[in-house]
Scaffold this motif. Structure first.
Motif, mmCIF file in Angstrom:
data_model
loop_
_atom_site.group_PDB
_atom_site.id
_atom_site.type_symbol
_atom_site.label_atom_id
_atom_site.label_comp_id
_atom_site.label_asym_id
_atom_site.label_seq_id
_atom_site.Cartn_x
_atom_site.Cartn_y
_atom_site.Cartn_z
ATOM 1 N N THR A 199 0.833 -1.201 0.000
ATOM 2 C CA THR A 199 0.000 0.000 0.000
ATOM 3 C C THR A 199 0.868 1.252 0.000
ATOM 4 O O THR A 199 0.626 2.199 -0.764
ATOM 5 C CB THR A 199 -0.929 0.010 1.222
ATOM 6 N N SER A 200 1.889 1.260 0.834
ATOM 7 C CA SER A 200 2.814 2.396 0.894
ATOM 8 C C SER A 200 3.482 2.632 -0.456
ATOM 9 O O SER A 200 3.577 3.782 -0.933
ATOM 10 C CB SER A 200 3.878 2.137 1.966
ATOM 11 N N GLN A 201 3.913 1.559 -1.093
ATOM 12 C CA GLN A 201 4.580 1.678 -2.389
ATOM 13 C C GLN A 201 3.625 2.186 -3.469
ATOM 14 O O GLN A 201 4.004 3.009 -4.314
ATOM 15 C CB GLN A 201 5.152 0.314 -2.789
ATOM 16 N N LYS A 202 2.393 1.710 -3.458
ATOM 17 C CA LYS A 202 1.431 2.122 -4.480
ATOM 18 C C LYS A 202 1.033 3.583 -4.323
ATOM 19 O O LYS A 202 0.808 4.285 -5.322
ATOM 20 C CB LYS A 202 0.198 1.220 -4.437
ATOM 21 N N ILE A 203 0.933 4.051 -3.077
ATOM 22 C CA ILE A 203 0.586 5.458 -2.860
ATOM 23 C C ILE A 203 1.670 6.365 -3.437
ATOM 24 O O ILE A 203 1.381 7.385 -4.068
ATOM 25 C CB ILE A 203 0.382 5.729 -1.356
ATOM 26 N N GLU A 204 2.919 5.964 -3.254
ATOM 27 C CA GLU A 204 4.009 6.771 -3.810
ATOM 28 C C GLU A 204 3.980 6.754 -5.332
ATOM 29 O O GLU A 204 4.209 7.783 -5.980
ATOM 30 C CB GLU A 204 5.362 6.250 -3.303
ATOM 31 N N GLN A 205 3.670 5.598 -5.916
ATOM 32 C CA GLN A 205 3.599 5.493 -7.374
ATOM 33 C C GLN A 205 2.418 6.276 -7.939
ATOM 34 O O GLN A 205 2.528 6.924 -8.976
ATOM 35 C CB GLN A 205 3.487 4.025 -7.781
ATOM 36 N N LEU A 206 1.280 6.212 -7.270
ATOM 37 C CA LEU A 206 0.057 6.828 -7.794
ATOM 38 C C LEU A 206 -0.004 8.335 -7.538
ATOM 39 O O LEU A 206 -0.460 9.101 -8.387
ATOM 40 C CB LEU A 206 -1.171 6.159 -7.170
ATOM 41 N N PHE A 207 0.445 8.763 -6.352
ATOM 42 C CA PHE A 207 0.244 10.155 -5.952
ATOM 43 C C PHE A 207 1.540 10.907 -5.670
ATOM 44 O O PHE A 207 1.498 12.106 -5.393
ATOM 45 C CB PHE A 207 -0.651 10.210 -4.704
ATOM 46 N N GLY A 208 2.657 10.178 -5.661
ATOM 47 C CA GLY A 208 3.923 10.836 -5.373
ATOM 48 C C GLY A 208 4.085 11.216 -3.920
ATOM 49 O O GLY A 208 4.935 12.046 -3.585
ATOM 50 N N GLN A 209 3.279 10.639 -3.044
ATOM 51 C CA GLN A 209 3.331 10.945 -1.621
ATOM 52 C C GLN A 209 3.951 9.777 -0.853
ATOM 53 O O GLN A 209 3.588 8.617 -1.076
ATOM 54 C CB GLN A 209 1.926 11.236 -1.071
ATOM 55 N N LYS A 210 4.879 10.052 0.031
ATOM 56 C CA LYS A 210 5.515 9.012 0.813
ATOM 57 C C LYS A 210 4.790 8.841 2.148
ATOM 58 O O LYS A 210 4.798 9.744 2.989
ATOM 59 C CB LYS A 210 6.982 9.347 1.052
#
Length: 356
Positions: free
Chosen positions: A68-79
């Motif tokens: 989930t953490s990795q996908k959020i960074e990929q989708l929204f650029g947010q860490k």
């Protein structure tokens, strides 16, 4: 309460970090404080905005916290760290658990039956049990599936699952079934594997329903016996299982029992025990194995709905490779999966779970 001052707060949103100035109130007598903006906007103790927290939970109903953490960074650029995702899921999932329990408590107190949202002609209810691995060992998760066909012949499903005992699970299943038209349905069919607790909940809550031993579970019992008698993957096992199942498919339970009684005389030890176990299973559940009658009425007997619910609700998320849970983690994720699968996701977030 008295107004003290405006205080700033950093909030992590889907579009990055923002700073919000909020009015802060305090009561000098009781010591309580109040920030109206936080309550109105649904902010919680975490720095995540409700929008970003919702995304975390939406992804986490299927994926691990790290994924989930990795996908959020990929989708929204947010860490957002996997630890933060886990904390938010625990917080929101706990709210979902409390809402479920509150609904049961309110019913037991006032005995007001939940209103039905639909009125199906035929309602199916399936119950089964599976397990989840927690830090102190494997624990049973009781799982239920309620389904029916719409006017356009599409299937609609609702799910129930919990770590509670069978009595509590039975109430949860009954309440959900009431919402799905249990009391309005012309016919109700109850499917399960015949376990004692499944039979007990049928008698307690669904006694007017036609009880059927799910064909999936019956096949499993027959094949397990055959494998022990003739070996796994052998032609002899397939021929033996096919013969027994063909008789049961046509409702010849008596013939199968007679056949097993003769067969047991040929074996000793574990093989005889396997035959005895199958004999007992069919003998006890004979009334629920009238498959010729059930099929003539158009009932679904072999959908494996109960087993499917275990895999869809529990297995897909809680039994991924290497996962070992705390009870807080397993119950929170399970509750969120139920809300998601039952189409009540927006209702949960409308209640502002971060601020609960």
């Amino acid at each position: 309460m008295e107004f003290v001052q405006h205080r700033s707060r950093d909030v992590h949103t889907l579009f990055g970090w923002i700073n919000v100035e909020r009015a802060y109130y305090h009561c000098p007598d009781c010591g309580d404080s109040y920030v109206p903006y936080d309550i109105a906007s649904g902010l919680g103790s975490e720095q995540l905005s409700p929008g970003l927290a919702k995304v975390c939970c939406t992804l986490a109903v299927d994926d691990s916290f790290r994924q989930t953490s990795q996908k959020i960074e990929q989708l929204f650029g947010q860490k957002v760290s996997d630890n933060t995702v886990e904390r938010v899921v625990h917080q929101v999932g706990t709210v979902a658990v409390k809402q479920q329990k509150q609904q049961l408590d309110e019913f037991l107190e006032n005995r007001q039956i939940p209103p039905a949202a639909v009125s199906p002609d035929r309602l199916y209810i399936a119950a089964d049990g599976t397990t989840a691995h927690e830090v102190d060992g494997w624990h049973e998760v009781k799982t239920g599936s309620i389904y029916w066909e719409n006017g356009d012949f599409t299937s609609v499903k609702r799910y129930v699952a919990c770590f509670d005992n069978s009595e509590v699970f039975g109430w949860y299943l009954w309440i959900e079934a009431c919402k799905c038209g249990l009391r309005k349905a012309k016919e109700v069919v109850y499917l399960g594997d015949g376990a004692g607790w499944i039979r007990s909940e049928h008698e307690s809550h669904f006694s007017r329903a036609t009880f059927i031993i799910d064909w999936y579970h019956l096949e499993e019992h027959v094949w397990n016996c055959g494998k022990l008698l003739f070996g796994e993957g052998t032609e002899a096992t397939a021929r033996w299982a096919d013969k027994v199942l063909a008789l049961l498919w046509d409702g010849w339970t008596k013939k199968v029992l007679d056949y097993l009684a003769r067969q047991r005389k040929r074996y000793r030890g574990s093989k005889r025990e396997a035959i005895d176990d199958l004999y007992h299973y069919i003998n006890v559940n004979e009334e629920q194995m009238r498959y010729d009658v059930f099929r003539s009425k158009g009932y679904q007997i072999g959908s494996g709905a109960a087993e499917g619910a275990c895999k869809s609700v529990v297995g897909k998320r809680l039994k991924q490779s290497g996962m070992i849970w705390t009870r807080l983690g397993s119950s929170s994720v399970l509750a969120l999966r139920l809300v998601w699968l039952n189409g009540r996701w927006e209702d949960l977030w409308t209640s502002k779970p971060l601020a609960a």
